[in-house]
Design a protein around this motif. Structure first.
Motif, PDB file in Angstrom:
ATOM      1  N   ASN A  29     -23.077 -52.405 -35.805  1.00  0.00           N
ATOM      2  CA  ASN A  29     -23.399 -51.066 -35.357  1.00  0.00           C
ATOM      3  C   ASN A  29     -22.121 -50.242 -35.432  1.00  0.00           C
ATOM      4  O   ASN A  29     -21.342 -50.179 -34.486  1.00  0.00           O
ATOM      5  CB  ASN A  29     -23.941 -51.131 -33.923  1.00  0.00           C
ATOM      6  CG  ASN A  29     -24.217 -49.757 -33.362  1.00  0.00           C
ATOM      7  OD1 ASN A  29     -24.544 -48.820 -34.106  1.00  0.00           O
ATOM      8  ND2 ASN A  29     -24.081 -49.608 -32.053  1.00  0.00           N
ATOM      9  N   TRP A  30     -21.881 -49.623 -36.577  1.00  0.00           N
ATOM     10  CA  TRP A  30     -20.635 -48.907 -36.807  1.00  0.00           C
ATOM     11  C   TRP A  30     -20.719 -47.480 -36.282  1.00  0.00           C
ATOM     12  O   TRP A  30     -21.755 -46.833 -36.333  1.00  0.00           O
ATOM     13  CB  TRP A  30     -20.305 -48.870 -38.296  1.00  0.00           C
ATOM     14  CG  TRP A  30     -19.910 -50.191 -38.863  1.00  0.00           C
ATOM     15  CD1 TRP A  30     -20.725 -51.099 -39.464  1.00  0.00           C
ATOM     16  CD2 TRP A  30     -18.603 -50.758 -38.874  1.00  0.00           C
ATOM     17  NE1 TRP A  30     -20.009 -52.197 -39.859  1.00  0.00           N
ATOM     18  CE2 TRP A  30     -18.704 -52.015 -39.507  1.00  0.00           C
ATOM     19  CE3 TRP A  30     -17.357 -50.333 -38.408  1.00  0.00           C
ATOM     20  CZ2 TRP A  30     -17.601 -52.839 -39.692  1.00  0.00           C
ATOM     21  CZ3 TRP A  30     -16.258 -51.150 -38.588  1.00  0.00           C
ATOM     22  CH2 TRP A  30     -16.387 -52.396 -39.221  1.00  0.00           C
ATOM     23  N   ASP A  52     -11.439 -41.274 -26.245  1.00  0.00           N
ATOM     24  CA  ASP A  52     -10.296 -41.423 -25.343  1.00  0.00           C
ATOM     25  C   ASP A  52     -10.158 -42.856 -24.833  1.00  0.00           C
ATOM     26  O   ASP A  52      -9.351 -43.122 -23.949  1.00  0.00           O
ATOM     27  CB  ASP A  52     -10.382 -40.448 -24.175  1.00  0.00           C
ATOM     28  CG  ASP A  52     -11.646 -40.632 -23.333  1.00  0.00           C
ATOM     29  OD1 ASP A  52     -12.440 -41.553 -23.643  1.00  0.00           O
ATOM     30  OD2 ASP A  52     -11.849 -39.857 -22.384  1.00  0.00           O
ATOM     31  N   GLN A  53     -10.970 -43.771 -25.404  1.00  0.00           N
ATOM     32  CA  GLN A  53     -10.876 -45.181 -25.043  1.00  0.00           C
ATOM     33  C   GLN A  53     -11.192 -46.047 -26.251  1.00  0.00           C
ATOM     34  O   GLN A  53     -12.003 -45.667 -27.095  1.00  0.00           O
ATOM     35  CB  GLN A  53     -11.852 -45.543 -23.922  1.00  0.00           C
ATOM     36  CG  GLN A  53     -11.567 -44.898 -22.590  1.00  0.00           C
ATOM     37  CD  GLN A  53     -12.502 -45.409 -21.502  1.00  0.00           C
ATOM     38  OE1 GLN A  53     -12.588 -46.617 -21.273  1.00  0.00           O
ATOM     39  NE2 GLN A  53     -13.189 -44.501 -20.829  1.00  0.00           N
ATOM     40  N   LEU A  54     -10.553 -47.202 -26.301  1.00  0.00           N
ATOM     41  CA  LEU A  54     -10.858 -48.217 -27.305  1.00  0.00           C
ATOM     42  C   LEU A  54     -11.062 -49.548 -26.591  1.00  0.00           C
ATOM     43  O   LEU A  54     -10.406 -49.841 -25.586  1.00  0.00           O
ATOM     44  CB  LEU A  54      -9.708 -48.367 -28.315  1.00  0.00           C
ATOM     45  CG  LEU A  54      -9.510 -47.250 -29.336  1.00  0.00           C
ATOM     46  CD1 LEU A  54      -8.204 -47.479 -30.109  1.00  0.00           C
ATOM     47  CD2 LEU A  54     -10.681 -47.183 -30.303  1.00  0.00           C
ATOM     48  N   ARG A  78     -13.776 -51.341 -30.892  1.00  0.00           N
ATOM     49  CA  ARG A  78     -15.005 -50.608 -30.651  1.00  0.00           C
ATOM     50  C   ARG A  78     -14.768 -49.408 -29.736  1.00  0.00           C
ATOM     51  O   ARG A  78     -13.755 -49.334 -29.035  1.00  0.00           O
ATOM     52  CB  ARG A  78     -16.054 -51.531 -30.014  1.00  0.00           C
ATOM     53  CG  ARG A  78     -16.509 -52.644 -30.940  1.00  0.00           C
ATOM     54  CD  ARG A  78     -17.359 -53.654 -30.211  1.00  0.00           C
ATOM     55  NE  ARG A  78     -18.029 -54.555 -31.151  1.00  0.00           N
ATOM     56  CZ  ARG A  78     -18.447 -55.769 -30.855  1.00  0.00           C
ATOM     57  NH1 ARG A  78     -18.261 -56.247 -29.643  1.00  0.00           N
ATOM     58  NH2 ARG A  78     -19.058 -56.510 -31.756  1.00  0.00           N
ATOM     59  N   ASN A  79     -15.758 -48.495 -29.735  1.00  0.00           N
ATOM     60  CA  ASN A  79     -15.746 -47.417 -28.751  1.00  0.00           C
ATOM     61  C   ASN A  79     -16.521 -47.859 -27.517  1.00  0.00           C
ATOM     62  O   ASN A  79     -17.027 -48.984 -27.448  1.00  0.00           O
ATOM     63  CB  ASN A  79     -16.306 -46.118 -29.352  1.00  0.00           C
ATOM     64  CG  ASN A  79     -17.753 -46.264 -29.814  1.00  0.00           C
ATOM     65  OD1 ASN A  79     -18.483 -47.174 -29.418  1.00  0.00           O
ATOM     66  ND2 ASN A  79     -18.177 -45.342 -30.672  1.00  0.00           N
ATOM     67  N   TYR A  86     -13.091 -50.359 -36.146  1.00  0.00           N
ATOM     68  CA  TYR A  86     -12.210 -51.061 -37.080  1.00  0.00           C
ATOM     69  C   TYR A  86     -12.364 -52.566 -36.885  1.00  0.00           C
ATOM     70  O   TYR A  86     -12.916 -53.046 -35.889  1.00  0.00           O
ATOM     71  CB  TYR A  86     -10.742 -50.686 -36.846  1.00  0.00           C
ATOM     72  CG  TYR A  86     -10.427 -49.216 -36.945  1.00  0.00           C
ATOM     73  CD1 TYR A  86     -10.657 -48.508 -38.125  1.00  0.00           C
ATOM     74  CD2 TYR A  86      -9.878 -48.530 -35.863  1.00  0.00           C
ATOM     75  CE1 TYR A  86     -10.354 -47.160 -38.215  1.00  0.00           C
ATOM     76  CE2 TYR A  86      -9.571 -47.178 -35.944  1.00  0.00           C
ATOM     77  CZ  TYR A  86      -9.816 -46.495 -37.118  1.00  0.00           C
ATOM     78  OH  TYR A  86      -9.531 -45.159 -37.198  1.00  0.00           O
ATOM     79  N   PHE A  87     -11.813 -53.302 -37.866  1.00  0.00           N
ATOM     80  CA  PHE A  87     -11.708 -54.755 -37.783  1.00  0.00           C
ATOM     81  C   PHE A  87     -10.267 -55.108 -38.133  1.00  0.00           C
ATOM     82  O   PHE A  87      -9.744 -54.659 -39.162  1.00  0.00           O
ATOM     83  CB  PHE A  87     -12.679 -55.425 -38.756  1.00  0.00           C
ATOM     84  CG  PHE A  87     -12.858 -56.891 -38.516  1.00  0.00           C
ATOM     85  CD1 PHE A  87     -13.726 -57.354 -37.536  1.00  0.00           C
ATOM     86  CD2 PHE A  87     -12.162 -57.828 -39.266  1.00  0.00           C
ATOM     87  CE1 PHE A  87     -13.898 -58.719 -37.304  1.00  0.00           C
ATOM     88  CE2 PHE A  87     -12.320 -59.184 -39.043  1.00  0.00           C
ATOM     89  CZ  PHE A  87     -13.199 -59.627 -38.056  1.00  0.00           C
TER      90      PHE A  87
END
Length: 255
Positions: A29-30, A52-54, A78-79, A86-87
């Motif tokens: 789920n990108w 504003d978060q990862l 992910r968000n 990203y990977f």
């Protein structure tokens, strides 16, 4: 020609790159690709302008779990909606991983859903013996796109608290990171992100509790990264590099 499988792996509404192989090798789920062009934003970092978060989730390696043989680390980034952005894949020498463990030098390739490398990290070899002083301070260089340095993370000399500086491409300090004097596997561990003068809290890098089995039988860790929405997108990428450096220095299993 992109296959039907490639299209299924692409973010909703976004075509996959021609000829790109599915990566990671299962449907994800990108996060949708931002459609606006951001002046001065390195290609592939447009995602970071909207968050504003990862969330950083290290993958459990079965071979490492069963044999104890140290493998290259892999992470999903992910968000907060659980959408992949990203990977990240570590690139390092096999023998160095076994002998040097958490102090090993490495390169980290961070790719988007088309397998395009959008961020590249380099950690040079540094001794961990405090008797050698400043030559032992750890650092990571951050490039985006690969070959273009946008900043770095450097450990600061401190006798008590873990301290780091987040630097821009010119070597100027933009942010500072301060860690705890002690920590435990049984709880969350917070590294505060401070303004350049060290007086204002602007974000956090948090090592999250992953559950009893994962914490005590693997070295696969979960992190949360918080930063201001309007922070320079390049510095957001450098903070991601800081998260990986912290993971290796404090939470990678020692040999």
């Amino acid at each position: 020609m992109a296959t039907e499988k490639d299209r299924l792996l692409a973010p909703s509404g976004q075509p996959s790159a021609p000829g790109a192989a599915p990566y990671p090798p299962v449907a994800q789920n990108w996060m949708p690709v931002p459609q606006t062009t951001i002046p001065g934003c390195p290609p592939g970092l447009e995602y970071l302008t909207q968050i504003d978060q990862l969330l950083v989730h290290q993958q459990v390696e079965v071979i490492e779990l069963v044999t104890g043989w140290e493998t290259e680390n892999k992470y999903r980034i992910r968000n907060t909606l659980g959408q992949d952005i990203y990977f990240a894949t570590e690139r390092s020498n096999c023998c160095v991983r076994q002998w040097c463990g958490p102090i090993r030098p490495f390169a980290m390739s961070i790719t988007d859903y088309t397998q395009r490398e959008v961020i590249h990290l380099d950690r040079p070899c540094r001794c961990s013996n405090p008797l050698f002083g400043f030559c032992c301070l750890q650092e990571v260089e951050v490039q985006s796109p690969p070959g273009n340095v946008i900043g770095s993370v450097k450990q600061d000399f401190s006798c008590w608290l873990p301290m780091y500086s987040i630097l821009d491409a010119n070597g100027d300090t933009v942010l500072r990171i301060q860690g705890p004097c002690c920590y435990s596997k049984c709880c969350e561990v917070e590294f505060e992100v401070l303004s350049a003068d060290g007086t204002t809290l602007v974000g956090k890098i948090t090592k999250q509790w992953s559950g009893m089995a994962k914490e005590f039988f693997t070295d696969a860790d979960n992190f949360g990264i918080q930063f201001p929405m309007d922070l320079d997108v390049k510095m957001k990428a450098v903070m991601l590099g800081a998260c990986f450096l912290i993971d290796f220095m404090f939470f990678e299993r020692k040999k």
